[in-house]
Design a protein around this motif. Structure first.
Motif, PDB file in Angstrom:
ATOM      1  N   SER A  42      52.408  50.147  90.837  1.00  0.00           N
ATOM      2  CA  SER A  42      51.445  50.087  89.739  1.00  0.00           C
ATOM      3  C   SER A  42      51.632  51.297  88.834  1.00  0.00           C
ATOM      4  CB  SER A  42      50.004  50.060  90.280  1.00  0.00           C
ATOM      5  OG  SER A  42      49.726  51.239  91.009  1.00  0.00           O
ATOM      6  N   PHE A  43      50.990  51.243  87.671  1.00  0.00           N
ATOM      7  CA  PHE A  43      50.956  52.367  86.738  1.00  0.00           C
ATOM      8  C   PHE A  43      49.521  52.887  86.665  1.00  0.00           C
ATOM      9  CE2 PHE A  43      54.484  49.764  84.961  1.00  0.00           C
ATOM     10  CZ  PHE A  43      55.508  50.699  85.056  1.00  0.00           C
ATOM     11  N   GLN A  44      49.385  54.194  86.519  1.00  0.00           N
ATOM     12  CA  GLN A  44      48.095  54.801  86.222  1.00  0.00           C
ATOM     13  C   GLN A  44      48.156  55.349  84.803  1.00  0.00           C
ATOM     14  OE1 GLN A  44      47.028  58.613  87.993  1.00  0.00           O
ATOM     15  NE2 GLN A  44      44.884  57.960  88.202  1.00  0.00           N
ATOM     16  N   SER A 253      50.124  57.786  78.267  1.00  0.00           N
ATOM     17  CA  SER A 253      51.269  57.977  79.144  1.00  0.00           C
ATOM     18  C   SER A 253      50.967  57.332  80.486  1.00  0.00           C
ATOM     19  CB  SER A 253      51.551  59.476  79.288  1.00  0.00           C
ATOM     20  OG  SER A 253      52.791  59.695  79.926  1.00  0.00           O
ATOM     21  N   ARG A 254      51.880  57.458  81.437  1.00  0.00           N
ATOM     22  CA  ARG A 254      51.590  56.799  82.711  1.00  0.00           C
ATOM     23  C   ARG A 254      52.266  57.487  83.893  1.00  0.00           C
ATOM     24  NH1 ARG A 254      54.369  50.854  81.557  1.00  0.00           N
ATOM     25  NH2 ARG A 254      56.554  51.517  81.406  1.00  0.00           N
ATOM     26  N   ASN A 255      51.504  57.546  84.974  1.00  0.00           N
ATOM     27  CA  ASN A 255      52.025  57.877  86.294  1.00  0.00           C
ATOM     28  C   ASN A 255      52.480  56.577  86.956  1.00  0.00           C
ATOM     29  OD1 ASN A 255      51.253  60.598  85.994  1.00  0.00           O
ATOM     30  ND2 ASN A 255      49.232  60.217  86.899  1.00  0.00           N
ATOM     31  N   VAL A 256      53.511  56.657  87.778  1.00  0.00           N
ATOM     32  CA  VAL A 256      54.023  55.486  88.488  1.00  0.00           C
ATOM     33  C   VAL A 256      53.719  55.652  89.969  1.00  0.00           C
ATOM     34  CG1 VAL A 256      56.015  53.996  88.880  1.00  0.00           C
ATOM     35  CG2 VAL A 256      55.936  55.457  86.839  1.00  0.00           C
ATOM     36  N   THR A 326      53.571  62.133  85.064  1.00  0.00           N
ATOM     37  CA  THR A 326      53.939  62.490  83.704  1.00  0.00           C
ATOM     38  C   THR A 326      53.538  63.931  83.387  1.00  0.00           C
ATOM     39  OG1 THR A 326      53.681  61.893  81.361  1.00  0.00           O
ATOM     40  CG2 THR A 326      51.745  61.645  82.747  1.00  0.00           C
ATOM     41  N   ALA A 327      54.106  64.469  82.325  1.00  0.00           N
ATOM     42  CA  ALA A 327      53.648  65.678  81.622  1.00  0.00           C
ATOM     43  C   ALA A 327      53.492  66.907  82.511  1.00  0.00           C
ATOM     44  CB  ALA A 327      52.339  65.383  80.881  1.00  0.00           C
ATOM     45  N   GLU A 328      54.343  67.047  83.521  1.00  0.00           N
ATOM     46  CA  GLU A 328      54.339  68.293  84.291  1.00  0.00           C
ATOM     47  C   GLU A 328      54.721  69.459  83.411  1.00  0.00           C
ATOM     48  OE1 GLU A 328      56.213  71.477  86.839  1.00  0.00           O
ATOM     49  OE2 GLU A 328      57.043  70.322  85.181  1.00  0.00           O
ATOM     50  N   GLU A 329      55.699  69.217  82.535  1.00  0.00           N
ATOM     51  CA  GLU A 329      56.197  70.302  81.686  1.00  0.00           C
ATOM     52  C   GLU A 329      55.154  70.783  80.678  1.00  0.00           C
ATOM     53  OE1 GLU A 329      58.745  71.620  82.603  1.00  0.00           O
ATOM     54  OE2 GLU A 329      60.288  70.226  83.249  1.00  0.00           O
TER      55      GLU A 329
END
Length: 493
Positions: A42-44, A253-256, A326-329
């Motif tokens: 799923s995506f978050q 954006s999305r987490n997987v 996402t977006a750790e950077e």
């Protein structure tokens, strides 16, 4: 793993910045892989705001006359406020390390109101001889750049500027200018970023030394004074002005997530960040920041641990979650969002195992380092596991760099979840990578990498997770760690 890295760090992925073609390609690739090996996928959705700042030269005026700082070469600045135009025109105040730490009886702002001022602060946290304060040589969260901007906002400052020093940052100035050029992201906040300090930025050490000289001060002397418990902010008698124009866009954006479901509704979470810096300032004619080691490699290892876990018999008792964030950077935003909006309850989450960069060089000196050594009992499990590989567990080689606070395990740790982060690269390999490829377009796929140490690490992390997933005993924070009480309170609910 090599095939995953080559794909995820290809020019086609455009550096995997959130909110663009690279995100769509990378997250789809990861999700389809998870599906192909039988994970529930799923995506978050992770709401972000993208901010592209155009910054005027910074003008300084004081007793020494006028001085204009050149953007990128001498300073970088941006704003996380969702406004078309942000400016600061205020006096500069040196505020030491910019730290307020009641537990260490430390306050760099005591007796001086910096509201409406632009504060200049040193990188890292106070490096004191007293090992009971600020972790001794090891950096605490008070040394992170994110903390310094957060504290500046709490103090009501108009701006905050950090003095960059390569030895303490762990990366050269080129990384600063590359990391903060182009579009920046932040959480989509209900207050549109009004609670953040208006102007955030860095200056080089040379500029800081020149600035302090113009104020009749000496850089090295001020650093020594900032280590004293009675330090108070020092007005520099210099005014600074800078204007920032922001172009804004909202991004979902999305987490997987890929889940190998267990019999017990409790969870062990692997994490790795899929994002990098996208397309940015050209270096040697190349503007795509491919992020092969950082962190296509970590995603690749997590994907192959996931594949291996689907073949483990018997299946683990608890669910194993593979979370590509996402977006750790941009400040650990994807894992921060997950930790505040968990798909699986954090009081049912036994552990987080984070992977950020892997050993691509083969060499490991028969050891593996724990970043944040001494924090959790997970490292005791790791020690048992790697001993069967003929390896030992060691503390990290450069604790003053604060790596535990610089990747996604910190988002879980802040919420109380015991979190493990390891590296088996040598200090020499880390330094060579930092000098030549870290956050640069040169972080590209290399077909000559040697993956045998990465394979050993993957086997070890899989086995740690398997033992946790099947054990009656939950991992714990060790006594004296700042996250232990958070966990204890969480588990009482």
């Amino acid at each position: 793993m090599m095939a995953h890295i080559q794909k995820l760090s290809s020019d086609e992925m455009e550096g995997r910045a959130p909110g663009g073609k690279g995100e769509e390609l990378a997250t789809t690739y990861i999700a389809e892989f998870f599906k192909s090996i039988g994970l529930q996928t799923s995506f978050q959705t992770t709401p972000l705001v993208g901010i592209t700042s155009t910054v005027s030269p910074m003008k300084l005026a004081g007793r020494g006359g006028m001085r204009t700082l050149k953007y990128a070469d001498e300073f970088v600045a941006w704003s996380k406020r969702e406004q078309g135009s942000v400016s600061a025109n205020a006096d500069l105040v040196f505020a030491g390390y910019g730290v307020v730490a009641p537990e260490y009886q430390w306050n760099d702002f005591k007796g001086v109101d910096v509201k409406g001022k632009i504060i200049v602060v040193l990188i890292n946290d106070p490096q004191l001889e007293d090992q009971t304060k600020f972790g001794g040589k090891a950096m605490t969260y008070y040394g992170r750049w994110t903390y310094k901007f957060e504290e500046a906002a709490r103090q009501g400052a108009a701006g905050a500027i950090i003095v960059h020093e390569t030895a303490f940052a762990g990366y050269p100035w080129e990384v600063v200018r590359g990391s903060w050029s182009g579009e920046q992201f932040d959480m989509a906040r209900s207050d549109k970023g009004a609670s953040t300090v208006a102007v955030q930025g860095w200056i080089t050490r040379d500029v800081a030394a020149e600035l302090f000289r113009a104020a009749g001060q000496d850089f090295d002397d001020l650093k020594k004074r900032a280590l004293q418990a009675d330090f108070k902010p020092i007005p520099l008698g210099i005014g600074a002005s800078v204007e920032i124009k922001n172009a804004l866009r909202n991004v979902d954006s999305r987490n997987v997530l890929g889940v190998l479901e267990g019999q017990i509704p409790e969870y062990v979470i692997f994490s790795a960040h899929w994002d990098h810096l996208g397309i940015g300032e050209p270096q040697n004619g190349d503007k795509i920041y491919n992020g092969a080691e950082d962190n296509a490699s970590g995603i690749a290892l997590m994907m192959e641990i996931a594949r291996a876990f689907t073949k483990v018999q018997p299946k683990p008792g608890r669910s194993i979650v593979f979370l590509a964030v996402t977006a750790e950077e941009q400040g650990l935003l994807g894992s921060l969002y997950y930790s505040e909006n968990p798909v699986f309850p954090l009081n049912k989450t036994l552990a987080n195992i984070n992977i950020d960069g892997i050993n691509l060089y083969g060499r490991n000196n028969n050891s593996i380092a724990v970043i944040g050594y001494g924090y959790t009992t997970l490292e005791d499990i790791l020690r048992e596991v790697v001993s069967k590989q003929g390896r030992t567990v060691n503390p990290e080689g450069e604790p003053e760099k604060g790596y535990y606070f610089r990747s996604d395990q910190f988002s879980f740790a802040k919420k109380g979840v015991p979190a493990l982060y390891t590296k088996s690269t040598t200090v020499e390999d880390d330094r060579e990578y930092t000098e030549n490829r870290y956050h640069k377009p040169s972080d590209e796929y290399n077909p000559n990498w040697d993956m045998k140490a990465a394979v050993l690490d993957g086997e070890a992390l899989l086995e740690v997770a398997r033992r946790v997933a099947n054990s009656e005993k939950w991992p714990e924070w060790k006594p004296g760690t700042e996250f232990r009480s958070i966990r204890e309170q969480m588990l009482k609910r």
